[in-house]
Design an enzyme around this catalytic site. Structure first.
Site, PDB file in Angstrom:
ATOM      1  N   HIS A 182      11.467  -0.070   9.079  1.00  0.00           N
ATOM      2  CA  HIS A 182      10.708   0.126  10.328  1.00  0.00           C
ATOM      3  C   HIS A 182      11.647   0.612  11.429  1.00  0.00           C
ATOM      4  CE1 HIS A 182       7.128  -1.255  12.923  1.00  0.00           C
ATOM      5  NE2 HIS A 182       8.023  -0.794  13.801  1.00  0.00           N
ATOM      6  N   HIS A 207      11.701   3.913  14.408  1.00  0.00           N
ATOM      7  CA  HIS A 207      11.080   5.119  14.979  1.00  0.00           C
ATOM      8  C   HIS A 207      12.190   6.137  15.251  1.00  0.00           C
ATOM      9  CE1 HIS A 207       7.186   3.060  15.864  1.00  0.00           C
ATOM     10  NE2 HIS A 207       7.993   2.002  15.828  1.00  0.00           N
ATOM     11  N   HIS A 221       1.215  -0.868  12.682  1.00  0.00           N
ATOM     12  CA  HIS A 221       1.669  -1.836  13.686  1.00  0.00           C
ATOM     13  C   HIS A 221       0.473  -2.738  14.019  1.00  0.00           C
ATOM     14  CE1 HIS A 221       5.013   0.892  14.299  1.00  0.00           C
ATOM     15  NE2 HIS A 221       5.525   0.146  15.261  1.00  0.00           N
ATOM     16  N   GLU A 271       1.664  -7.494  16.952  1.00  0.00           N
ATOM     17  CA  GLU A 271       2.836  -7.473  17.831  1.00  0.00           C
ATOM     18  C   GLU A 271       2.341  -7.916  19.214  1.00  0.00           C
ATOM     19  OE1 GLU A 271       4.282  -3.574  18.844  1.00  0.00           O
ATOM     20  OE2 GLU A 271       6.253  -4.281  19.500  1.00  0.00           O
ATOM     21  N   ASP A 306      13.395  -1.259  14.811  1.00  0.00           N
ATOM     22  CA  ASP A 306      12.324  -0.654  15.613  1.00  0.00           C
ATOM     23  C   ASP A 306      12.840   0.547  16.425  1.00  0.00           C
ATOM     24  OD1 ASP A 306       9.638  -0.590  16.245  1.00  0.00           O
ATOM     25  OD2 ASP A 306       9.688  -2.231  17.685  1.00  0.00           O
ATOM     26  N   ASP A 307      13.422   0.279  17.580  1.00  0.00           N
ATOM     27  CA  ASP A 307      13.946   1.334  18.478  1.00  0.00           C
ATOM     28  C   ASP A 307      15.302   0.840  18.991  1.00  0.00           C
ATOM     29  OD1 ASP A 307      11.242   2.843  18.731  1.00  0.00           O
ATOM     30  OD2 ASP A 307      10.759   0.794  19.317  1.00  0.00           O
TER      31      ASP A 307
HETATM   32  N1  ADE Z   1       6.531   2.779  19.177  1.00  0.00           N
HETATM   33  C1  ADE Z   1       7.853   2.597  19.246  1.00  0.00           C
HETATM   34  N2  ADE Z   1       8.149   1.283  19.256  1.00  0.00           N
HETATM   35  C2  ADE Z   1       6.983   0.614  19.190  1.00  0.00           C
HETATM   36  C3  ADE Z   1       6.622  -0.744  19.167  1.00  0.00           C
HETATM   37  N3  ADE Z   1       7.526  -1.719  19.201  1.00  0.00           N
HETATM   38  N4  ADE Z   1       5.311  -1.048  19.106  1.00  0.00           N
HETATM   39  C4  ADE Z   1       4.386  -0.087  19.082  1.00  0.00           C
HETATM   40  N5  ADE Z   1       4.673   1.209  19.084  1.00  0.00           N
HETATM   41  C5  ADE Z   1       5.961   1.558  19.148  1.00  0.00           C
HETATM   42 ZN    ZN Z   2       7.606  -0.020  15.673  1.00  0.00          ZN
END
Ligand code: ADE
Ligand code: ZN
Length: 330
Positions: A12, A14, A192, A195, A273-274
Site C-alpha cells: 500500500h 501511493h 480504502h 480509515e 501509504d504516503d
Molecule cells: N490517498 C493518498 N493517501 C490516502 C489515504 N491515506 N487515504 C485515502 N486516500 C489517500
Molecule cells: Zn492509501
C-alpha cells in the site's frame, strides 16, 4: 540480523504520495510552477488535517505533467523504498494524474513507469507492480473511465484495481460498475475503507465491491464480530500505522489497533501509504512497532510472508520474491 536488515514487502503505497518533497520542488522550479505554499519551512509537506492533506497532495501532483516526469518519480520512489528494505512493492497509480484518464495518454505514462520499474529491478533489486486507483471524491463517472484504463492495460505489471481519496464522499456501491469492469479484466481488488469511516465501510467494501484486501481497515476494531469475520475470511488489511497516527486517527503507536487485530487472527500487513507526508519509511514503521508492541523478528518475518501471499502479482514473481525472503531467513 537486525530488524533494519529484514527484507520487506509493501502492498500500500501511493506513487505520487511517495514523491520526495525535494523532487516535487525541483520539478516545480523547472516548470516555473509556484506551489511553495504546500511546503513547511523545513522543506517537508505541510497540511492541517486529512482533507487539507488531499488538497496538498493534488497540488504536489501539478508539476507531474509528462511520462518522463513519472519515469523520474518512479525511480526516486523506488530508490527510497529499496534503501528501506523493500524488495517487492505494489503502488497505486491514478490515470487522473497520468493524462486525465485518456487511454492513449495513460498507455504512454504507464510505459514510462514500467521502464523505470524495470531499471530499478535491475539496479536496485526491487520489484514493482501497479494497482490502478480512482479517487473517490472525483466521483463514479471518472472512476468508470479509470476502470477502462485499468482493464485495457491489465497484465503482468497492472495487477490490481483499488479506490482511494475521501472515504466520506459518496457510497462505495456507486463504484460497483468500475470494480466489476476491473474484475472482468482479471484484476484483483482492494479498496480504502475503515480509515475515516467505521466498520460498516469495511463491510460495504467486501459486500458491495467484492474486494479481497482492504486499504487500512483499522476501524474494523470497533466491531469485534467484523474482526472475527475478517479473520475467518482471510481478508488482508493493508495497515499503515504511521499514516493513521500522523493524520490523528490514533493518538500514538501504543493506541494503534494493529496488535489487537493481529492477536485476533486478522491478516495484517505493514505499509507506509504516503511516506514523506507522514515522515515515515518502512524501516521506521518496523522500529516503532517493535518499540510499541515488542514485536520481534519472527513477527515481522511472518507479516512479510502474509504480504507476499496477498500480493497481486503472478506466481513466478511471487516465487522469486519468496526465495529472497527465505534467503534472509537462513
Ligand atoms: N490517498 C493518498 N493517501 C490516502 C489515504 N491515506 N487515504 C485515502 N486516500 C489517500
Ligand atoms: Zn492509501
Amino acid at each position: 540480523m537486525t530488524l533494519k536488515d529484514l527484507p520487506n514487502v509493501e502492498l500500500h503505497l501511493h506513487l505520487e504520495g511517495a514523491a520526495p518533497p525535494a523532487f516535487i520542488r525541483g520539478l516545480a522550479r523547472e516548470k516555473h510552477i509556484d506551489i511553495s505554499g504546500i511546503f513547511a519551512e523545513d522543506g517537508s509537506y505541510s497540511y492541517t488535517d486529512f482533507w487539507h492533506f488531499l488538497k496538498v497532495y493534488e497540488a504536489a501532483c501539478t508539476p507531474l505533467q509528462t511520462p518522463e516526469d513519472f519515469r523520474r518519480l518512479t525511480l526516486a520512489v523506488l530508490e527510497e523504498s529499496a534503501a528501506n528494505g523493500v524488495i517487492y512493492s505494489e503502488t497505486f497509480l491514478s490515470p487522473d494524474f497520468c493524462g486525465n484518464r485518456d487511454l492513449a495518454a495513460w498507455r504512454d505514462y504507464l510505459a514510462a513507469i514500467e521502464d523505470a520499474a524495470d531499471q530499478a529491478e535491475r539496479t536496485m533489486g526491487i520489484t514493482l507492480r501497479g494497482i490502478v486507483t480512482p479517487i473517490r471524491h472525483f466521483g463514479p463517472d471518472k472512476a468508470r473511465e479509470t476502470a477502462i484504463c485499468a482493464a485495457e492495460t491489465a497484465g503482468r505489471f497492472i495487477t490490481g484495481f483499488g479506490i482511494g481519496g475521501d472515504e466520506r464522499s459518496g457510497k462505495l456501491k456507486d463504484f460497483r460498475w468500475a470494480f466489476d469492469c476491473a474484475r472482468e479484466a482479471g484484476l484483483r481488488l482492494t479498496a480504502h475503507a475503515g480509515e475515516w469511516n467505521g466498520p460498516q465501510e469495511v463491510r460495504d467494501a467486501i459486500t458491495d465491491l467484492g474486494v479481497e484486501r482492504i486499504g487500512h481497515g483499522v476501524r474494523a476494531i470497533e466491531d469485534l464480530a467484523l474482526v472475527d469475520e475478517l479473520a475467518e475470511r482471510g481478508t488482508v488489511l493493508e495497515v499503515c500505522p504511521g499514516s493513521n497516527i500522523a493524520l490523528g486517527i490514533y493518538p500514538g503507536w501504543r493506541a494503534h489497533p494493529i496488535e489487537q487485530l493481529y492477536d485476533r487472527g486478522v491478516k495484517v500487513t505493514i505499509n507506509t501509504d504516503d511516506p514523506p507526508f507522514f515522515h515515515t519509511t518502512m524501516a521506521r514503521e518496523y522500529d516503532m512497532l517493535n518499540r510499541a508492541f515488542d514485536w520481534d523478528e519472527g513477527v515481522f518475518r511472518q507479516i512479510a510472508r502474509t504480504a507476499l501471499d496477498a500480493a497481486f502479482c503472478d506466481a513466478d514473481t511471487k516465487a522469486k520474491i519468496a526465495k529472497k525472503l527465505e534467503a534472509a531467513d537462513a
